[in-house]
Design a protein around this motif. Sequence first.
Motif, PDB file in Angstrom:
ATOM      1  N   GLU A  24       0.859  -1.181   0.000  1.00 11.78           N
ATOM      2  CA  GLU A  24       0.000   0.000   0.000  1.00 11.78           C
ATOM      3  C   GLU A  24       0.892   1.227   0.000  1.00 11.78           C
ATOM      4  OE1 GLU A  24      -2.556  -0.278   3.401  1.00 11.78           O
ATOM      5  OE2 GLU A  24      -3.346  -2.224   2.775  1.00 11.78           O
ATOM      6  N   ASP A  25       0.631   2.135  -0.923  1.00  9.21           N
ATOM      7  CA  ASP A  25       1.416   3.371  -1.042  1.00  9.21           C
ATOM      8  C   ASP A  25       2.914   3.094  -1.114  1.00  9.21           C
ATOM      9  OD1 ASP A  25      -0.926   4.947  -0.955  1.00  9.21           O
ATOM     10  OD2 ASP A  25      -0.903   4.909   1.242  1.00  9.21           O
ATOM     11  N   GLY A  26       3.280   2.030  -1.833  1.00 11.46           N
ATOM     12  CA  GLY A  26       4.691   1.723  -2.032  1.00 11.46           C
ATOM     13  C   GLY A  26       5.391   1.115  -0.839  1.00 11.46           C
ATOM     14  N   ARG A  27       4.617   0.632   0.140  1.00 10.95           N
ATOM     15  CA  ARG A  27       5.195   0.036   1.349  1.00 10.95           C
ATOM     16  C   ARG A  27       4.562  -1.326   1.598  1.00 10.95           C
ATOM     17  NH1 ARG A  27       7.476   4.339   4.726  1.00 10.95           N
ATOM     18  NH2 ARG A  27       7.207   2.985   6.512  1.00 10.95           N
ATOM     19  N   LEU A  28       5.344  -2.243   2.125  1.00 14.36           N
ATOM     20  CA  LEU A  28       4.853  -3.555   2.522  1.00 14.36           C
ATOM     21  C   LEU A  28       4.158  -3.396   3.869  1.00 14.36           C
ATOM     22  CD1 LEU A  28       4.863  -6.540   1.687  1.00 14.36           C
ATOM     23  CD2 LEU A  28       7.047  -6.769   2.867  1.00 14.36           C
ATOM     24  N   THR A  29       2.891  -3.848   3.964  1.00 18.22           N
ATOM     25  CA  THR A  29       2.108  -3.593   5.172  1.00 18.22           C
ATOM     26  C   THR A  29       1.385  -4.846   5.666  1.00 18.22           C
ATOM     27  OG1 THR A  29       0.111  -2.982   3.943  1.00 18.22           O
ATOM     28  CG2 THR A  29       1.662  -1.205   4.448  1.00 18.22           C
ATOM     29  N   ARG A  30       1.084  -4.829   6.957  1.00 19.66           N
ATOM     30  CA  ARG A  30       0.279  -5.890   7.571  1.00 19.66           C
ATOM     31  C   ARG A  30      -0.205  -5.395   8.923  1.00 19.66           C
ATOM     32  NH1 ARG A  30      -0.611 -11.823   8.327  1.00 19.66           N
ATOM     33  NH2 ARG A  30      -2.455 -11.567   9.613  1.00 19.66           N
ATOM     34  N   SER A  31      -1.431  -5.766   9.269  1.00 13.02           N
ATOM     35  CA  SER A  31      -1.973  -5.494  10.604  1.00 13.02           C
ATOM     36  C   SER A  31      -2.376  -6.817  11.236  1.00 13.02           C
ATOM     37  CB  SER A  31      -3.190  -4.569  10.528  1.00 13.02           C
ATOM     38  OG  SER A  31      -2.788  -3.288  10.134  1.00 13.02           O
ATOM     39  N   TYR A  32      -2.194  -6.894  12.537  1.00  9.97           N
ATOM     40  CA  TYR A  32      -2.568  -8.073  13.310  1.00  9.97           C
ATOM     41  C   TYR A  32      -3.513  -7.654  14.424  1.00  9.97           C
ATOM     42  CZ  TYR A  32       1.370 -10.604  11.210  1.00  9.97           C
ATOM     43  OH  TYR A  32       2.232 -11.203  10.344  1.00  9.97           O
ATOM     44  N   ARG A  33      -4.436  -8.540  14.772  1.00 12.80           N
ATOM     45  CA  ARG A  33      -5.316  -8.347  15.919  1.00 12.80           C
ATOM     46  C   ARG A  33      -4.914  -9.383  16.967  1.00 12.80           C
ATOM     47  NH1 ARG A  33      -9.425  -5.471  16.846  1.00 12.80           N
ATOM     48  NH2 ARG A  33      -9.790  -4.949  14.673  1.00 12.80           N
ATOM     49  N   LEU A  34      -4.856  -8.936  18.209  1.00 10.15           N
ATOM     50  CA  LEU A  34      -4.478  -9.810  19.319  1.00 10.15           C
ATOM     51  C   LEU A  34      -5.564  -9.781  20.388  1.00 10.15           C
ATOM     52  CD1 LEU A  34      -1.661  -8.312  18.176  1.00 10.15           C
ATOM     53  CD2 LEU A  34      -0.774 -10.171  19.569  1.00 10.15           C
ATOM     54  N   ALA A  35      -5.479 -10.683  21.347  1.00 10.79           N
ATOM     55  CA  ALA A  35      -6.523 -10.825  22.357  1.00 10.79           C
ATOM     56  C   ALA A  35      -6.565  -9.660  23.346  1.00 10.79           C
ATOM     57  CB  ALA A  35      -6.348 -12.141  23.119  1.00 10.79           C
ATOM     58  N   THR A  36      -5.401  -9.122  23.674  1.00 12.91           N
ATOM     59  CA  THR A  36      -5.344  -8.070  24.694  1.00 12.91           C
ATOM     60  C   THR A  36      -4.291  -7.027  24.328  1.00 12.91           C
ATOM     61  OG1 THR A  36      -3.612  -9.171  25.981  1.00 12.91           O
ATOM     62  CG2 THR A  36      -5.905  -9.753  26.520  1.00 12.91           C
ATOM     63  N   HIS A  37      -4.342  -5.927  25.028  1.00 19.14           N
ATOM     64  CA  HIS A  37      -3.326  -4.897  24.849  1.00 19.14           C
ATOM     65  C   HIS A  37      -1.949  -5.410  25.264  1.00 19.14           C
ATOM     66  CE1 HIS A  37      -1.605  -0.939  24.433  1.00 19.14           C
ATOM     67  NE2 HIS A  37      -1.185  -0.969  25.691  1.00 19.14           N
ATOM     68  N   PHE A  38      -1.898  -6.167  26.338  1.00 20.51           N
ATOM     69  CA  PHE A  38      -0.623  -6.719  26.798  1.00 20.51           C
ATOM     70  C   PHE A  38      -0.013  -7.635  25.742  1.00 20.51           C
ATOM     71  CE2 PHE A  38       2.152  -9.645  29.049  1.00 20.51           C
ATOM     72  CZ  PHE A  38       2.925  -8.758  29.782  1.00 20.51           C
ATOM     73  N   ALA A  39      -0.832  -8.488  25.122  1.00 22.91           N
ATOM     74  CA  ALA A  39      -0.338  -9.382  24.068  1.00 22.91           C
ATOM     75  C   ALA A  39       0.198  -8.579  22.883  1.00 22.91           C
ATOM     76  CB  ALA A  39      -1.442 -10.330  23.613  1.00 22.91           C
ATOM     77  N   ALA A  40      -0.496  -7.515  22.510  1.00 23.42           N
ATOM     78  CA  ALA A  40      -0.048  -6.661  21.412  1.00 23.42           C
ATOM     79  C   ALA A  40       1.277  -5.990  21.764  1.00 23.42           C
ATOM     80  CB  ALA A  40      -1.114  -5.622  21.076  1.00 23.42           C
ATOM     81  N   THR A  41       1.402  -5.530  22.997  1.00 22.35           N
ATOM     82  CA  THR A  41       2.632  -4.887  23.435  1.00 22.35           C
ATOM     83  C   THR A  41       3.800  -5.871  23.401  1.00 22.35           C
ATOM     84  OG1 THR A  41       1.365  -3.379  24.822  1.00 22.35           O
ATOM     85  CG2 THR A  41       3.701  -3.609  25.330  1.00 22.35           C
ATOM     86  N   ALA A  42       3.566  -7.088  23.852  1.00 21.54           N
ATOM     87  CA  ALA A  42       4.626  -8.109  23.825  1.00 21.54           C
ATOM     88  C   ALA A  42       5.062  -8.391  22.393  1.00 21.54           C
ATOM     89  CB  ALA A  42       4.126  -9.379  24.501  1.00 21.54           C
ATOM     90  N   MET A  43       4.113  -8.415  21.466  1.00 18.25           N
ATOM     91  CA  MET A  43       4.466  -8.657  20.069  1.00 18.25           C
ATOM     92  C   MET A  43       5.302  -7.508  19.510  1.00 18.25           C
ATOM     93  SD  MET A  43       2.033  -9.757  16.928  1.00 18.25           S
ATOM     94  CE  MET A  43       2.633  -9.766  15.232  1.00 18.25           C
ATOM     95  N   VAL A  44       4.961  -6.277  19.868  1.00 13.42           N
ATOM     96  CA  VAL A  44       5.747  -5.122  19.420  1.00 13.42           C
ATOM     97  C   VAL A  44       7.185  -5.248  19.900  1.00 13.42           C
ATOM     98  CG1 VAL A  44       6.081  -2.635  19.769  1.00 13.42           C
ATOM     99  CG2 VAL A  44       3.838  -3.511  19.125  1.00 13.42           C
ATOM    100  N   ILE A  45       7.373  -5.642  21.134  1.00 12.92           N
ATOM    101  CA  ILE A  45       8.733  -5.795  21.672  1.00 12.92           C
ATOM    102  C   ILE A  45       9.487  -6.876  20.918  1.00 12.92           C
ATOM    103  CG2 ILE A  45      10.052  -6.522  23.712  1.00 12.92           C
ATOM    104  CD1 ILE A  45       7.810  -5.067  25.361  1.00 12.92           C
ATOM    105  N   HIS A  46       8.802  -7.971  20.601  1.00 15.29           N
ATOM    106  CA  HIS A  46       9.433  -9.064  19.862  1.00 15.29           C
ATOM    107  C   HIS A  46       9.813  -8.603  18.445  1.00 15.29           C
ATOM    108  CE1 HIS A  46       9.260 -13.719  19.222  1.00 15.29           C
ATOM    109  NE2 HIS A  46      10.400 -13.205  18.806  1.00 15.29           N
TER     110      HIS A  46
END
Length: 101
Positions: A24-46
Amino acid sequence: MPVEPLSQKEIEDRLAELPGWAVEDGRLTRSYRLATHFAATAMVIHIAQVQDELDHHSDLTLGYNTVSLSVHTHSAGGAVTEKDFELAHRVTALAPGHGAE
């Protein structure tokens, strides 16, 4: 060694191996949905750890229970390159461990 932009055909072929990813707009993109905010935060750190290992960094966005990435290669004039797909493959591999969909 300079990183070369991928052709449209090369991008399409590589995208076929990465369900959920798009350009999209010349960039490789992806969005993920997770169960909780904590799970999303852990994925960002990883993901941040992987990006440091690869010395290739995306725009990484943390929402309440979502993680979104957008990446291209600055040294290739902002084009999509093999480096972007390497990062995408690494993120795709780690996502299930975080319960990401």
